[in-house]
Design a protein around this motif. Structure first.
Motif, PDB file in Angstrom:
ATOM      1  N   THR A  24       0.849  -1.188   0.000  1.00 60.66           N
ATOM      2  CA  THR A  24       0.000   0.000   0.000  1.00 60.66           C
ATOM      3  C   THR A  24       0.882   1.234   0.000  1.00 60.66           C
ATOM      4  O   THR A  24       1.842   1.324   0.775  1.00 60.66           O
ATOM      5  N   ALA A  25       0.569   2.180  -0.892  1.00 58.92           N
ATOM      6  CA  ALA A  25       1.381   3.388  -1.033  1.00 58.92           C
ATOM      7  C   ALA A  25       0.519   4.626  -0.875  1.00 58.92           C
ATOM      8  O   ALA A  25      -0.660   4.638  -1.247  1.00 58.92           O
ATOM      9  N   LEU A  26       1.113   5.671  -0.331  1.00 59.18           N
ATOM     10  CA  LEU A  26       0.486   6.996  -0.287  1.00 59.18           C
ATOM     11  C   LEU A  26       1.396   7.952  -1.035  1.00 59.18           C
ATOM     12  O   LEU A  26       2.596   8.051  -0.734  1.00 59.18           O
ATOM     13  N   VAL A  27       0.844   8.653  -2.027  1.00 59.24           N
ATOM     14  CA  VAL A  27       1.596   9.645  -2.797  1.00 59.24           C
ATOM     15  C   VAL A  27       0.960  11.004  -2.568  1.00 59.24           C
ATOM     16  O   VAL A  27      -0.177  11.243  -2.989  1.00 59.24           O
ATOM     17  N   VAL A  49      -2.761   2.269  -4.350  1.00 60.94           N
ATOM     18  CA  VAL A  49      -2.227   3.620  -4.247  1.00 60.94           C
ATOM     19  C   VAL A  49      -3.277   4.601  -3.715  1.00 60.94           C
ATOM     20  O   VAL A  49      -4.365   4.736  -4.280  1.00 60.94           O
ATOM     21  N   ALA A  50      -2.932   5.265  -2.622  1.00 58.36           N
ATOM     22  CA  ALA A  50      -3.748   6.363  -2.109  1.00 58.36           C
ATOM     23  C   ALA A  50      -3.236   7.637  -2.757  1.00 58.36           C
ATOM     24  O   ALA A  50      -2.088   8.042  -2.541  1.00 58.36           O
ATOM     25  N   VAL A  51      -4.070   8.241  -3.588  1.00 56.30           N
ATOM     26  CA  VAL A  51      -3.701   9.440  -4.341  1.00 56.30           C
ATOM     27  C   VAL A  51      -4.151  10.666  -3.554  1.00 56.30           C
ATOM     28  O   VAL A  51      -5.339  10.980  -3.481  1.00 56.30           O
ATOM     29  N   HIS A  52      -3.200  11.351  -2.933  1.00 54.62           N
ATOM     30  CA  HIS A  52      -3.542  12.537  -2.143  1.00 54.62           C
ATOM     31  C   HIS A  52      -3.647  13.767  -3.042  1.00 54.62           C
ATOM     32  O   HIS A  52      -2.903  13.929  -4.008  1.00 54.62           O
ATOM     33  N   TYR A  53      -4.577  14.651  -2.691  1.00 55.26           N
ATOM     34  CA  TYR A  53      -4.700  15.941  -3.372  1.00 55.26           C
ATOM     35  C   TYR A  53      -5.026  17.019  -2.340  1.00 55.26           C
ATOM     36  O   TYR A  53      -5.578  16.737  -1.285  1.00 55.26           O
ATOM     37  N   GLY A  54      -4.623  18.228  -2.673  1.00 51.56           N
ATOM     38  CA  GLY A  54      -4.894  19.341  -1.771  1.00 51.56           C
ATOM     39  C   GLY A  54      -6.214  20.025  -2.058  1.00 51.56           C
ATOM     40  O   GLY A  54      -6.978  20.319  -1.139  1.00 51.56           O
ATOM     41  N   SER A  55      -6.516  20.267  -3.345  1.00 52.51           N
ATOM     42  CA  SER A  55      -7.749  20.977  -3.688  1.00 52.51           C
ATOM     43  C   SER A  55      -8.420  20.463  -4.961  1.00 52.51           C
ATOM     44  O   SER A  55      -9.623  20.626  -5.124  1.00 52.51           O
ATOM     45  N   ASN A  56      -7.662  19.833  -5.846  1.00 49.78           N
ATOM     46  CA  ASN A  56      -8.205  19.411  -7.135  1.00 49.78           C
ATOM     47  C   ASN A  56      -8.680  17.960  -7.078  1.00 49.78           C
ATOM     48  O   ASN A  56      -7.990  17.041  -7.507  1.00 49.78           O
ATOM     49  N   GLY A 103      -2.418  -0.102   7.486  1.00 50.06           N
ATOM     50  CA  GLY A 103      -0.984  -0.259   7.290  1.00 50.06           C
ATOM     51  C   GLY A 103      -0.484   0.371   6.005  1.00 50.06           C
ATOM     52  O   GLY A 103      -1.231   0.538   5.027  1.00 50.06           O
ATOM     53  N   LEU A 104       0.788   0.734   6.007  1.00 51.73           N
ATOM     54  CA  LEU A 104       1.405   1.415   4.879  1.00 51.73           C
ATOM     55  C   LEU A 104       2.763   0.781   4.591  1.00 51.73           C
ATOM     56  O   LEU A 104       3.457   0.352   5.504  1.00 51.73           O
ATOM     57  N   ASP A 105       3.118   0.734   3.313  1.00 49.22           N
ATOM     58  CA  ASP A 105       4.422   0.211   2.921  1.00 49.22           C
ATOM     59  C   ASP A 105       5.306   1.263   2.260  1.00 49.22           C
ATOM     60  O   ASP A 105       6.522   1.205   2.357  1.00 49.22           O
ATOM     61  N   ILE A 106       4.686   2.235   1.582  1.00 48.94           N
ATOM     62  CA  ILE A 106       5.439   3.230   0.812  1.00 48.94           C
ATOM     63  C   ILE A 106       4.824   4.607   1.018  1.00 48.94           C
ATOM     64  O   ILE A 106       3.632   4.806   0.770  1.00 48.94           O
ATOM     65  N   LEU A 107       5.629   5.550   1.474  1.00 53.45           N
ATOM     66  CA  LEU A 107       5.200   6.939   1.597  1.00 53.45           C
ATOM     67  C   LEU A 107       6.044   7.773   0.644  1.00 53.45           C
ATOM     68  O   LEU A 107       7.271   7.812   0.756  1.00 53.45           O
TER      69      LEU A 107
END
Length: 268
Positions: A24-27, A49-56, A103-107
């Motif tokens: 599991t990854a968070l970008v 993949v957890a795709v993070h965004y700030g506003s878009n 749980g997380l494997d990749i940040l």
């Protein structure tokens, strides 16, 4: 052999052969530009993949759709960075969205902003650059360490400008990334006993939306940018993402505390 699928960039993925299957990854900042390239690349390798965004949010959903269309698994997580409590709020949203043990494997700390005002940067702008580029990765790693499984990966997206004054108009940005480089080095010692590697990847000029106004459609600007590279070209998100994918894989298990030049030789 696994089932082949195609990504938005036209690359095929063998769903049965990914190096990151089960991970599991968070970008952060994963909805556009380099971040999207990284998110899609990790997805092609089999990571959720957890795709993070700030506003878009719409851009994040497009990235999620591209990963899913290629046979991968992804989800979007929205949280503004650079504000009080940002790291804790992001991890809370992550835990809710991912479910299970969270749980997380990749940040991948990719989110970042610039302030193109050399020595005239206002105090408010300076603070915001450091809040997003330096402070957020620090506390995301600090609070994320308890979620990060042993043998995990932290990859910070830096810049070649932290090593050379190629664009002095971005002085505050370069300073914020130089601090991130030192954080990368020292954190590798802190998390090393858990076999967690921490590395920084430093892009040069990359063909992304953030550079579109001055780079795309201007042959002189493009030629000038390409001339900085020993390879005679402008970078692409995919080329940076490939380096990140290597660092995220087991192939890079003995690489940590390292600043990797991914500028196409602009520092030569």
């Amino acid at each position: 052999m696994g089932v082949l699928a195609e990504t938005a960039t036209g690359r095929a993925i063998d769903k049965g052969a990914g190096r990151l299957v089960g991970k599991t990854a968070l970008v952060t900042g994963g909805s556009r530009g380099i971040g999207r390239g990284i998110a899609e690349r990790l997805g092609r390798e089999g990571a959720r993949v957890a795709v993070h965004y700030g506003s878009n949010g719409s851009a994040a959903e497009e990235t999620v759709a591209a990963i899913e269309a290629a046979g991968g698994e992804a989800l979007a997580i929205g949280q503004e960075l650079g504000v009080p409590g940002d790291a804790a709020a992001l991890w809370k949203a992550f835990d809710t969205a991912v479910g299970g043990d969270g749980g997380l494997d990749i940040l991948v700390n990719n989110a970042g902003i610039t302030s193109p005002k050399p020595f005239g940067t206002l105090a408010e702008e300076y603070d915001r650059v450091f809040a997003i580029n330096t402070k957020a990765p620090f506390f995301l790693a600090q609070l994320g360490a308890e979620r990060l499984r042993d043998g995990g990966r932290i990859i910070n997206v830096s810049t070649g400008l932290s090593k050379a004054a190629l664009m002095p108009e971005l002085i505050a940005y370069s300073m914020s990334k130089a601090a991130l480089d030192l954080f990368t080095r020292d954190l590798s010692k802190v998390l090393g006993p858990r076999r967690i590697t921490v590395n920084a990847v430093a892009p040069g000029i990359v063909d992304t939306d953030i550079n579109a106004d001055w780079l795309r459609g201007d042959d002189k600007a493009w030629a000038g940018a390409a001339a900085l590279s020993a390879l005679g070209g402008v970078g692409s998100p995919a080329e940076i993402a490939d380096v990140v994918a290597f660092l995220a894989s087991d192939d890079a298990r003995w690489v940590t505390g390292h600043w990797i030049d991914a500028t196409g030789g602009s520092m030569v």
